[in-house]
Motif scaffolding. Sequence first.
Motif, PDB file in Angstrom:
ATOM      1  N   SER A 185      13.704 -28.338 -12.170  1.00  0.00           N
ATOM      2  CA  SER A 185      14.524 -29.386 -11.114  1.00  0.00           C
ATOM      3  C   SER A 185      15.465 -30.551 -11.702  1.00  0.00           C
ATOM      4  O   SER A 185      16.506 -30.617 -11.286  1.00  0.00           O
ATOM      5  N   CYS A 186      14.720 -31.102 -12.772  1.00  0.00           N
ATOM      6  CA  CYS A 186      15.233 -32.053 -13.536  1.00  0.00           C
ATOM      7  C   CYS A 186      16.679 -31.804 -14.196  1.00  0.00           C
ATOM      8  O   CYS A 186      17.627 -32.490 -14.267  1.00  0.00           O
ATOM      9  N   ILE A 187      16.614 -30.532 -15.069  1.00  0.00           N
ATOM     10  CA  ILE A 187      17.721 -30.182 -15.702  1.00  0.00           C
ATOM     11  C   ILE A 187      18.911 -29.876 -14.726  1.00  0.00           C
ATOM     12  O   ILE A 187      19.885 -30.346 -14.863  1.00  0.00           O
ATOM     13  N   ILE A 188      18.525 -29.499 -13.553  1.00  0.00           N
ATOM     14  CA  ILE A 188      19.523 -28.789 -12.482  1.00  0.00           C
ATOM     15  C   ILE A 188      20.238 -30.185 -11.996  1.00  0.00           C
ATOM     16  O   ILE A 188      21.341 -30.222 -11.858  1.00  0.00           O
ATOM     17  N   GLU A 189      19.261 -30.930 -11.393  1.00  0.00           N
ATOM     18  CA  GLU A 189      19.812 -32.313 -11.222  1.00  0.00           C
ATOM     19  C   GLU A 189      20.640 -33.190 -12.287  1.00  0.00           C
ATOM     20  O   GLU A 189      21.795 -33.566 -11.707  1.00  0.00           O
ATOM     21  N   THR A 190      20.113 -32.951 -13.319  1.00  0.00           N
ATOM     22  CA  THR A 190      20.817 -33.931 -14.425  1.00  0.00           C
ATOM     23  C   THR A 190      22.241 -33.277 -14.579  1.00  0.00           C
ATOM     24  O   THR A 190      23.394 -33.976 -14.838  1.00  0.00           O
ATOM     25  N   MET A 191      22.242 -32.014 -14.839  1.00  0.00           N
ATOM     26  CA  MET A 191      23.561 -31.392 -15.298  1.00  0.00           C
ATOM     27  C   MET A 191      24.678 -31.518 -14.076  1.00  0.00           C
ATOM     28  O   MET A 191      25.838 -31.670 -14.247  1.00  0.00           O
ATOM     29  N   LYS A 192      23.993 -31.259 -12.605  1.00  0.00           N
ATOM     30  CA  LYS A 192      24.932 -31.548 -11.676  1.00  0.00           C
ATOM     31  C   LYS A 192      25.557 -32.928 -11.280  1.00  0.00           C
ATOM     32  O   LYS A 192      26.861 -33.200 -11.345  1.00  0.00           O
ATOM     33  N   ARG A 193      24.722 -33.954 -11.632  1.00  0.00           N
ATOM     34  CA  ARG A 193      25.226 -35.563 -11.688  1.00  0.00           C
ATOM     35  C   ARG A 193      26.276 -35.564 -12.853  1.00  0.00           C
ATOM     36  O   ARG A 193      27.077 -36.521 -12.575  1.00  0.00           O
ATOM     37  N   LEU A 194      26.009 -35.034 -14.042  1.00  0.00           N
ATOM     38  CA  LEU A 194      27.128 -35.213 -15.207  1.00  0.00           C
ATOM     39  C   LEU A 194      28.127 -34.371 -15.207  1.00  0.00           C
ATOM     40  O   LEU A 194      29.017 -34.353 -16.100  1.00  0.00           O
ATOM     41  N   LYS A 195      28.431 -33.448 -14.094  1.00  0.00           N
ATOM     42  CA  LYS A 195      29.495 -32.120 -14.144  1.00  0.00           C
ATOM     43  C   LYS A 195      30.740 -32.821 -14.405  1.00  0.00           C
ATOM     44  O   LYS A 195      31.392 -32.045 -15.037  1.00  0.00           O
ATOM     45  N   ASP A 196      31.161 -33.976 -13.924  1.00  0.00           N
ATOM     46  CA  ASP A 196      32.535 -34.493 -13.842  1.00  0.00           C
ATOM     47  C   ASP A 196      32.643 -35.780 -14.974  1.00  0.00           C
ATOM     48  O   ASP A 196      33.572 -36.492 -15.049  1.00  0.00           O
ATOM     49  N   ALA A 197      31.532 -35.844 -15.626  1.00  0.00           N
ATOM     50  CA  ALA A 197      31.542 -37.168 -16.581  1.00  0.00           C
ATOM     51  C   ALA A 197      31.997 -36.759 -17.838  1.00  0.00           C
ATOM     52  O   ALA A 197      32.070 -35.490 -18.221  1.00  0.00           O
ATOM     53  N   ASP A 198      32.692 -37.729 -18.468  1.00  0.00           N
ATOM     54  CA  ASP A 198      33.488 -37.584 -19.946  1.00  0.00           C
ATOM     55  C   ASP A 198      32.295 -37.823 -20.849  1.00  0.00           C
ATOM     56  O   ASP A 198      31.920 -38.878 -21.303  1.00  0.00           O
ATOM     57  N   LEU A 199      31.415 -36.870 -21.054  1.00  0.00           N
ATOM     58  CA  LEU A 199      30.248 -37.108 -22.336  1.00  0.00           C
ATOM     59  C   LEU A 199      30.850 -36.969 -23.593  1.00  0.00           C
ATOM     60  O   LEU A 199      31.827 -36.085 -23.819  1.00  0.00           O
ATOM     61  N   ASN A 200      29.990 -37.701 -24.491  1.00  0.00           N
ATOM     62  CA  ASN A 200      30.457 -37.669 -26.004  1.00  0.00           C
ATOM     63  C   ASN A 200      29.816 -36.423 -26.636  1.00  0.00           C
ATOM     64  O   ASN A 200      29.923 -36.508 -27.631  1.00  0.00           O
ATOM     65  N   VAL A 201      29.070 -35.737 -25.887  1.00  0.00           N
ATOM     66  CA  VAL A 201      28.245 -34.668 -26.413  1.00  0.00           C
ATOM     67  C   VAL A 201      28.483 -33.274 -25.725  1.00  0.00           C
ATOM     68  O   VAL A 201      28.807 -33.281 -24.532  1.00  0.00           O
ATOM     69  N   ASN A 202      28.298 -32.241 -26.403  1.00  0.00           N
ATOM     70  CA  ASN A 202      27.945 -30.834 -25.673  1.00  0.00           C
ATOM     71  C   ASN A 202      26.548 -30.885 -25.023  1.00  0.00           C
ATOM     72  O   ASN A 202      25.497 -31.163 -25.926  1.00  0.00           O
ATOM     73  N   LEU A 203      26.596 -30.477 -24.021  1.00  0.00           N
ATOM     74  CA  LEU A 203      25.330 -30.447 -23.139  1.00  0.00           C
ATOM     75  C   LEU A 203      24.798 -29.044 -23.070  1.00  0.00           C
ATOM     76  O   LEU A 203      25.558 -28.200 -22.224  1.00  0.00           O
TER      77      LEU A 203
END
Length: 357
Positions: A185-203
């Motif tokens: 559940s943590c993976i799903i929630e984390t990836m959804k929350r960061l869906k529109d973020a400009d991350l510096n890493v591939n996730l």
Amino acid sequence: MDKIKLIEELTTAFGPSGFEEDLVEIIKNNLKDFDLESDSMNNVYAKYKNSGDKKFTVQLDAHTDEVGFMVQSILDNGSLAIVPLGGWVLTNVPAHLVGIRNKDGQIIEGITGSTPPHFMSQEERNRPLDIEKMFIDIGASSYEEVIEDFKIEPGAPVAPLVDFRYDKDHDLIRGKAFDNRLGCSCIIETMKRLKDADLNVNLVGAFAAQEEVGMRGAKITSQKAKPDLAIVFEGSPADDLYFSKNQAQGALGRGVQIRHFDKSYIGNPKYLKLAKDLADENEIKYQSAIRRAGSTNAGAIHLSNEGVPVLVLGIPSRYVHSHYNFARLSDFEATVDLAVKVLQNLNDENIRKILKK
């Protein structure tokens, strides 16, 4: 999907080690907006669609399997002999409701046998339990009835059957398989929350099969994802009923558990410091854990490729590796909050410091 419904769906799903098919479908249904793959081992991989090709990759890990059993043989009286899938304390096994998946895919209810005291001598009552003498009763009376009517054969998987409850007033969730469906559940929630973020890493979200029988899935996922860093989410054993307040390191309600050490891995000090600094700056409750026993998929992941620093974040859960678990929703939320902050703050500079490059 609401996070409570997500946790309920994942935790109540049938999925002992090697039989995680239902989890594969649930994960895919909850990540439809992502690029998804699965493999022959029941591992699932999730990536953002059209994500850029960044210099560094972070793998999010959680294992999908739960401790369970497999039918070893069918006795003449219609009971089922079993072998364990994962680590059970044998005194936790008798007199519980379990589900057996038959050859048609149906879940047949059974009860793990417990001999009434009326039929036991004093010597038998004091004798240590033996898995080879344990059985499951489905109400059948013969070998033929099990095979022909219930359609259960040797090799059938078995898992606990437990309902789910959320007590909002007391911040409590109760169910089965918090180790490690809470991590999923943590993976799903984390990836959804960061869906529109400009991350510096591939996730890469990597949901690994067969952790409870030797971290097998993570040995494959880390080869495929080839991460530079990883975050492992785990439903960690709560210890607040067994130690004093200041000695306990997995207490319900005291936030995310940041693991420094267990039998399978030693945490990277710079990665740990980054996580703790971010938790302090953002007022995220956490507790540090140095475990005398146990392990997580970090044991496999940190030895993959050229070595991978791993941050292990745990949701303290009471009575893991048994039928019933308690946890606090606030600890789950703190775990996701910290993972999000870490991923938002990873950049080439601090990654190179962690990797010593």
